[in-house]
Scaffold this active site. Sequence first.
Site, short mmCIF file in Angstrom:
data_model
loop_
_atom_site.label_atom_id
_atom_site.label_comp_id
_atom_site.label_asym_id
_atom_site.label_seq_id
_atom_site.Cartn_x
_atom_site.Cartn_y
_atom_site.Cartn_z
N HIS A 275 5.64 5.66 -0.32
CA HIS A 275 6.48 4.47 -0.22
C HIS A 275 5.61 3.26 0.10
CE1 HIS A 275 6.04 5.90 3.94
NE2 HIS A 275 6.10 4.61 4.28
N HIS B 133 0.82 -1.20 0.00
CA HIS B 133 0.00 0.00 0.00
C HIS B 133 0.86 1.26 0.00
CE1 HIS B 133 -2.97 -2.67 2.47
NE2 HIS B 133 -3.07 -2.89 1.17
N SER C 261 6.05 -0.31 2.52
CA SER C 261 6.89 -0.91 3.55
C SER C 261 6.97 -2.42 3.35
CB SER C 261 6.36 -0.58 4.94
OG SER C 261 6.55 0.79 5.23
#
Length: 279
Positions: A218, A129, A220
């Site tokens: 970003h 995500h 993770s």
Amino acid sequence: MEALIASYGDTSSDSDSESQPSINNQSSLPPPPIHLLNPPNTLGATFDYLECNSGSRIRSFPHIQGNYALHVYIPVFIPSERKKELTQFLKKATSLVPGLHVVDIDVPLHMLLKDEEKMVQAALGREFHISLGRTVPIRVHQIDSVVAMLRQKLQFQKRYLIDFNKWEVFVNDDKTRTFLSVENTTGGLAEITKQIQAVNQVYKLHNLPEFYKDPRPHISIAWAVGDISQSLKRVVEGEMKTHINVEGLSTRSMFTCKFSNIVCKVGNKTYNICGLQGQ
């Protein structure tokens, strides 16, 4: 109310985003046995089991009856042809920095070091995500309004490519978790920034906390307990030195994916927010 709870799931749904502090008391369970990552028939059932039984999560906000976790994000899948290269760095980071876990299913990465195929499947073979807003609690009466406004502002989006070109380390607000992430700093950044601004407008109208002033899109990949950012950054910086030019910019893409959708998740229920224009 009971019917609403059944529809949206656990009112204390945990966040998979590091954009919120992680505090609250919760009993811990040991990680699941590693053999569960490779059941006889399929990995799908295993991941479902791990997600339901991962006791190492810490809630992003206190449990309050009638609250539901709101998360707005862009789904991301890592292309198969780039997973092997990413896995090599994950193996290196895991060997140098103890305590890293796979995001979401909470399996310690060191348990996967001897089986690269399992590491690829467990650590990289799932949906990731890009958060477009903080993961926050909302009340039942806010759900329809939030979803409707998100769709109004984000209904029509043009297709674009998202380029991930940098390993980065992030720490949540309370410094209870450190995240090893892949950052988007080039292609697609302008489009994502505009989408974050639109989500912020909806949050503001509902008195919800807005996203960070200088967002850094970003995904993770792994996490560790506490603030181990200094030791993890040393590993990341060593890796990135081989891909940085004299201007300090990455010289190549780690992987690229197509923007496909914006999702709003409330509790256990998901809403597709936008449609795509053009080819």
